[in-house]
Design an enzyme around this catalytic site. Sequence first.
Site, short mmCIF file in Angstrom:
data_model
loop_
_atom_site.label_atom_id
_atom_site.label_comp_id
_atom_site.label_asym_id
_atom_site.label_seq_id
_atom_site.Cartn_x
_atom_site.Cartn_y
_atom_site.Cartn_z
N LEU A 86 -8.31 -1.10 15.98
CA LEU A 86 -7.63 0.17 16.24
C LEU A 86 -6.14 -0.07 16.06
CD1 LEU A 86 -9.56 1.22 19.48
CD2 LEU A 86 -9.96 2.08 17.16
N TYR B 192 7.94 -2.14 -4.05
CA TYR B 192 6.64 -1.48 -4.02
C TYR B 192 6.34 -0.91 -2.65
CZ TYR B 192 5.65 -6.23 -2.42
OH TYR B 192 5.70 -7.44 -1.78
N ASP C 183 24.97 -6.65 -19.02
CA ASP C 183 25.14 -5.71 -17.92
C ASP C 183 25.62 -6.39 -16.64
OD1 ASP C 183 24.60 -3.06 -16.56
OD2 ASP C 183 23.25 -4.36 -15.44
N MET D 89 -4.85 -2.22 -2.28
CA MET D 89 -5.49 -1.03 -1.71
C MET D 89 -4.66 0.21 -1.95
SD MET D 89 -6.47 -2.79 1.94
CE MET D 89 -7.08 -1.28 2.68
N ARG E 62 -2.26 -7.58 18.00
CA ARG E 62 -1.35 -8.03 16.95
C ARG E 62 -0.16 -7.08 16.89
NH1 ARG E 62 -1.30 -11.40 12.88
NH2 ARG E 62 -3.51 -11.92 13.17
#
Length: 632
Positions: free
Chosen positions: A319, A87, A602, A250, A124
């Site tokens: 930021l 994802y 498979d 989100m 961070r």
Amino acid sequence: AAASWGRRGGPALLRGALGAVAGRACSTGAPVRAPSAAVRELQGPGRGHFLLEHAAPFSAFLTDSFGRQHNYLRISLTEKCNLRCQYCMPEEGVQLTSKSELLTAQEIITVARLFVKEGVDKIRLTGGEPLIRPDVVDIVGQLYKLEGLKTIAVTTNGINLTRLLPRLKEAGLNAINISLDTLVPAKFEFIVRRKGFHKVMEGIHKATELGYRPVKVNCVVMRGFNEDELLGFVDFTKDLPLDVRFIEYMPFDGNKWNFKKMVSYKEMLDTIKQRWPELEKLPCETSSTAKSYKVPHFQGQISFITSMSEHFCGSCSRLRITADGNLKVCLFGNSEVSLRDHLRSGASEEELVQIIGAAVGRKKKQHAGMFNISQMKNRPMILIDVFSYYFFPLEPALPFPLCQDALQNPPNSKQWGHTFSHWLTWRTSSTFDTKCLEASPVGPVSVDCQSKESSSGCEFCTRDLESFTKVPRASENLTHTDEEGRATMVDVGGKPDSRRSAAAGAVVRLGEKAFGMVRQNQVKKGDVLAVAQIAGIQGAKLTSQLIPLCHNIPLNHVEVSLSLDPARHAVVIRSSCQTWGRTGVEMEALTAASLAALTVYDMCKAVTRDIVIEEVKLLSKTGGQRGDFSRV
């Protein structure tokens, strides 16, 4: 400002406060008078209270037009990642920025020092995956030397954490977030296309051993994907000092976001309170993004990041600096300012501060000023900051098998171009690591996707099939044709709702060689039983997309179990489905068994072509006008 008081006592702030109170400006070098009572208070136990009362105004350059003060900076160290989450990015990765265009370690420190001087007290480090950057320990060490910086944190997928954490802690790292979206080893490997579940778990335990309190575990919750693991994650906090943070799904460019896939904070909370009604809400700071709760007597706690249902834009203090040196003032926005280019063109510190201040001043009130954020355009999340690899930024190469929402939102024809069997195989050539298979030991093997509590409803596991009453022969009339013999869908609108269930089975004869490899977990494509189990669940949920005249049924429960039959050198497959509705789930159970069998074929066909799929059949059904059925 008081917010800039550093880990080592905030010497810069102390000098400024002493100068103001004692009657001299720090920059003049004038003689210092005898300490006043206020100075003695500052030097004594009451200095924290004193600083709050005499704090200088927060930097105007980091304060936006809505009065939000930005004291938290996230710096992406790299666009690269050592996982290939379905994802998050395609298996082959994404187009990366050339190394020469990424910030160097020195440029990162220069930018960080500038922000810290203006009032940032928390940094961070993110990615991509920040811990694959070779100089990450040195960067942490250099950041630790910045006066006024209180917190140095990292968000990581945890693969390299156990190896690096002792050095990172010594360098000054004092906060950790680890990304983990599932507690099921087989599901983890399917999602990320890599081994490593046990490494992540080892990293979590290593962090607790080294004294990190709490260790934050980030989990993005997506309907049909992992919302069934909420209780398991809460239970994870029972004996460990963790803060499991459930993050609302989100939208980002390319992730086909829609509201149906999002599990809201309140829905998650209701689910958890049904199991732990004594759940307590914890106090939180005004600027906190998390709503925190704790089960009494549990060591850890849980939190909810309500980015969508109850956004926290009004108190945003964050930021971001991307790996290529762009400043992003809002995660949702596509507006960026290149600090790298200004740095390399020789801009002065004052000019850089002016550029930063102008960007912060343009920050919108919420979600980059968009009213319909599902239509937002942004760079893929892997190239921004990943939480650490969250929010599904690219269209998935493979829809995840447990995605129930695929029933309402089927993949496009291009995605369906691959066969299910190729769809659901491991795509890595590395040797399989049996440490990730503790939940599914060989020998006889039983693989269940549900918990022990929920598996009690599985008919083929808990009931003697011979105990069912055999029912009369069904009608000989075909129900899926009209009066002219054309195919038509049965109208079930007039039928009453009732509880319905069905169980089906299949057998895959592998031959001695392939059977032995499956039993010993030596098939190169991965864990045959685990992948086939997931394929069966996926098949059940997508039955109406595969069988043209089947109704789209909201399944309450799907279970697929695989076991080994040494006498026949075979894999025995059993599936069961349950619903409350107007039509039965026989086709869903049969599709689950069939897809699981095809996946076994498979994954083993490279070993031998002498594989036989047989005994695909309905074993039992309950509910409906025609009564119950059992195959004796």
